[in-house]
Each structure stands twice: as C-alpha cells, then as structure tokens.
Scaffold this motif. Structure first.
Motif, PDB file in Angstrom:
ATOM      1  N   GLU A  89       1.446  -1.292   0.081  1.00  0.00           N
ATOM      2  CA  GLU A  89       0.146  -0.216  -0.228  1.00  0.00           C
ATOM      3  C   GLU A  89       1.173   1.247   0.093  1.00  0.00           C
ATOM      4  O   GLU A  89       0.872   2.451  -0.426  1.00  0.00           O
ATOM      5  N   LYS A  90       1.976   1.246   0.928  1.00  0.00           N
ATOM      6  CA  LYS A  90       3.008   2.451   0.869  1.00  0.00           C
ATOM      7  C   LYS A  90       3.067   2.914  -0.823  1.00  0.00           C
ATOM      8  O   LYS A  90       3.121   3.902  -0.674  1.00  0.00           O
ATOM      9  N   ALA A  91       3.626   1.815  -1.516  1.00  0.00           N
ATOM     10  CA  ALA A  91       4.195   2.604  -2.640  1.00  0.00           C
ATOM     11  C   ALA A  91       3.118   2.543  -3.228  1.00  0.00           C
ATOM     12  O   ALA A  91       3.382   3.596  -4.432  1.00  0.00           O
ATOM     13  N   GLU A  92       2.067   1.608  -3.970  1.00  0.00           N
ATOM     14  CA  GLU A  92       1.050   1.950  -4.250  1.00  0.00           C
ATOM     15  C   GLU A  92       0.768   4.025  -4.081  1.00  0.00           C
ATOM     16  O   GLU A  92       0.469   4.171  -5.358  1.00  0.00           O
ATOM     17  N   ARG A  93       0.277   3.749  -3.135  1.00  0.00           N
ATOM     18  CA  ARG A  93       0.189   5.567  -2.552  1.00  0.00           C
ATOM     19  C   ARG A  93       1.089   5.952  -3.224  1.00  0.00           C
ATOM     20  O   ARG A  93       1.087   7.292  -4.071  1.00  0.00           O
ATOM     21  N   LYS A  94       2.290   5.545  -2.626  1.00  0.00           N
ATOM     22  CA  LYS A  94       3.009   6.966  -3.986  1.00  0.00           C
ATOM     23  C   LYS A  94       3.725   6.936  -5.285  1.00  0.00           C
ATOM     24  O   LYS A  94       3.334   7.776  -6.065  1.00  0.00           O
ATOM     25  N   LEU A  95       2.818   6.079  -5.879  1.00  0.00           N
ATOM     26  CA  LEU A  95       2.398   6.072  -7.646  1.00  0.00           C
ATOM     27  C   LEU A  95       1.608   7.283  -7.970  1.00  0.00           C
ATOM     28  O   LEU A  95       1.085   7.137  -8.446  1.00  0.00           O
ATOM     29  N   ILE A  96       0.104   6.247  -7.254  1.00  0.00           N
ATOM     30  CA  ILE A  96      -0.532   7.083  -7.676  1.00  0.00           C
ATOM     31  C   ILE A  96      -0.380   8.856  -7.461  1.00  0.00           C
ATOM     32  O   ILE A  96      -1.209   9.366  -8.547  1.00  0.00           O
ATOM     33  N   VAL A  97      -0.271   8.861  -6.033  1.00  0.00           N
ATOM     34  CA  VAL A  97       0.169  10.909  -6.338  1.00  0.00           C
ATOM     35  C   VAL A  97       1.865  11.165  -7.132  1.00  0.00           C
ATOM     36  O   VAL A  97       0.947  12.362  -8.302  1.00  0.00           O
ATOM     37  N   PRO A 101      -1.182  10.162 -14.351  1.00  0.00           N
ATOM     38  CA  PRO A 101      -1.681   9.478 -15.982  1.00  0.00           C
ATOM     39  C   PRO A 101      -0.657   8.595 -15.940  1.00  0.00           C
ATOM     40  O   PRO A 101      -1.581   7.778 -17.511  1.00  0.00           O
ATOM     41  N   ILE A 102       0.348   8.248 -15.920  1.00  0.00           N
ATOM     42  CA  ILE A 102       1.532   6.668 -16.520  1.00  0.00           C
ATOM     43  C   ILE A 102       0.249   5.352 -16.041  1.00  0.00           C
ATOM     44  O   ILE A 102       0.287   4.798 -16.551  1.00  0.00           O
ATOM     45  N   LEU A 103      -0.281   5.300 -14.677  1.00  0.00           N
ATOM     46  CA  LEU A 103      -1.119   4.022 -13.783  1.00  0.00           C
ATOM     47  C   LEU A 103      -1.888   3.295 -15.249  1.00  0.00           C
ATOM     48  O   LEU A 103      -1.693   2.547 -15.435  1.00  0.00           O
ATOM     49  N   LYS A 104      -2.809   4.227 -16.237  1.00  0.00           N
ATOM     50  CA  LYS A 104      -3.858   3.438 -16.759  1.00  0.00           C
ATOM     51  C   LYS A 104      -3.085   2.127 -17.665  1.00  0.00           C
ATOM     52  O   LYS A 104      -2.045   2.656 -18.289  1.00  0.00           O
ATOM     53  N   SER A 105      -3.833   1.774 -17.847  1.00  0.00           N
ATOM     54  CA  SER A 105      -3.145   0.469 -17.885  1.00  0.00           C
ATOM     55  C   SER A 105      -4.326  -0.227 -18.493  1.00  0.00           C
ATOM     56  O   SER A 105      -5.222  -0.618 -17.707  1.00  0.00           O
ATOM     57  N   ASP A 106      -4.050  -1.365 -20.003  1.00  0.00           N
ATOM     58  CA  ASP A 106      -5.385  -2.409 -19.873  1.00  0.00           C
ATOM     59  C   ASP A 106      -4.948  -3.375 -19.047  1.00  0.00           C
ATOM     60  O   ASP A 106      -6.809  -3.833 -18.419  1.00  0.00           O
ATOM     61  N   ILE A 107      -4.462  -4.276 -19.036  1.00  0.00           N
ATOM     62  CA  ILE A 107      -4.307  -4.850 -17.965  1.00  0.00           C
ATOM     63  C   ILE A 107      -3.107  -4.813 -16.533  1.00  0.00           C
ATOM     64  O   ILE A 107      -1.760  -4.011 -16.419  1.00  0.00           O
ATOM     65  N   ILE A 108      -3.724  -5.512 -15.578  1.00  0.00           N
ATOM     66  CA  ILE A 108      -2.743  -4.876 -14.248  1.00  0.00           C
ATOM     67  C   ILE A 108      -2.115  -6.386 -13.798  1.00  0.00           C
ATOM     68  O   ILE A 108      -3.359  -7.463 -13.191  1.00  0.00           O
ATOM     69  N   LYS A 109      -0.811  -6.995 -13.197  1.00  0.00           N
ATOM     70  CA  LYS A 109      -0.886  -8.394 -12.661  1.00  0.00           C
ATOM     71  C   LYS A 109      -0.276  -7.649 -11.085  1.00  0.00           C
ATOM     72  O   LYS A 109      -0.089  -6.811 -10.740  1.00  0.00           O
TER      73      LYS A 109
END
Length: 139
Positions: A89-97, A101-109
């Motif tokens: 979660e901690k890293a996910e929150r940093k990526l969200i912030v 815009p880059i996060l949008k993807s067709d598939i997520i592992k």
C-alpha cells in the motif's frame, strides 16, 4: 535459452540470493541493467518498458524489499500492462500521487500476489484495468 539482458530495480538491501544472481550474471557475461523510476527501455520500434518504481530519490524504509521492488509498464501500440512486483500500500500510494496519468493500463499483474497488503482500491481505480491477474500457487 540465451539471455542477453537482465533488468533489476535498485537494491537497498543485499541478500545471499541477490549475490547469487549477480554472480551468475557476471559469470555468463550477461548485460545487467539497474532500473529506476523514469528509465525507458525500448525493446522494438513500438514496444517499450516504462520503469515506474523504485524511485532512487524516494526510498521506502518500511518492508524495503517489497516496497522498492520493480514496477514497470509494458506498452505496445495501443496496449499496456503494468507489472507491480511485490509493492504494498505505501508504494501504491506514492505511485498514485506521482504517476497517476501513467498508471492507466489495460491489464494489471496484481502486486504481492493479490494479498491484502496491496491492491488498494485507489490504486486499482487509478490503473483502471480491463483485466487483473494474480500469480498464486496451488495448495
């Protein structure tokens, strides 16, 4: 199989396993690429890997190996898949912030095998995938 390159994220902790891998890479004279946020690896004309994490200037000290694992987005033409390693979660929150815009993807592992320590609702919403994949073992 002939391996030409090995890509790993910046390491903040050494382990015997890590040292073993590095020694094999050296012995076999394989090119080692240490990747960090912002790096782009071009595989072919219309295929690239966008490294999103770890951030060399923004290390997470909590659960260092998981939270600083390699996160990247593979893009080809109009298709993309995000590989999230073992981030929590901690890293996910940093990526969200920082990377929304880059996060949008067709598939997520899904991160960390889809465990409860990751794949928070806000992160999944930011990625907005059509398909989510969890790697798990058979019990």
């Amino acid at each position: 199989m002939k391996v030409k390159n090995v890509v790993i994220g910046i390491q903040y902790e050494n382990s015997s396993q890590y040292e073993k891998v590095i020694n094999i890479i050296k012995e076999k004279e394989i090119k080692l690429i240490i990747a960090k946020k912002g790096d782009i690896l071009k595989l072919e004309e219309n295929v690239k890997i966008n490294i999103m994490w770890p951030d060399a200037k923004n290390k997470i000290d909590e659960n260092v190996l998981n939270n600083n694992s390699l996160v990247f987005k593979l893009e080809s033409y109009d298709f993309s898949i995000i590989f999230t390693g073992d981030i929590e979660e901690k890293a996910e929150r940093k990526l969200i912030v920082k990377e929304n815009p880059i996060l949008k993807s067709d598939i997520i592992k899904l991160a960390h095998h889809g465990s409860k320590t990751s794949s928070i609702k806000e992160f999944i919403s930011a990625v907005n995938p059509k398909i989510a994949i969890a790697s798990v073992r058979k019990r």
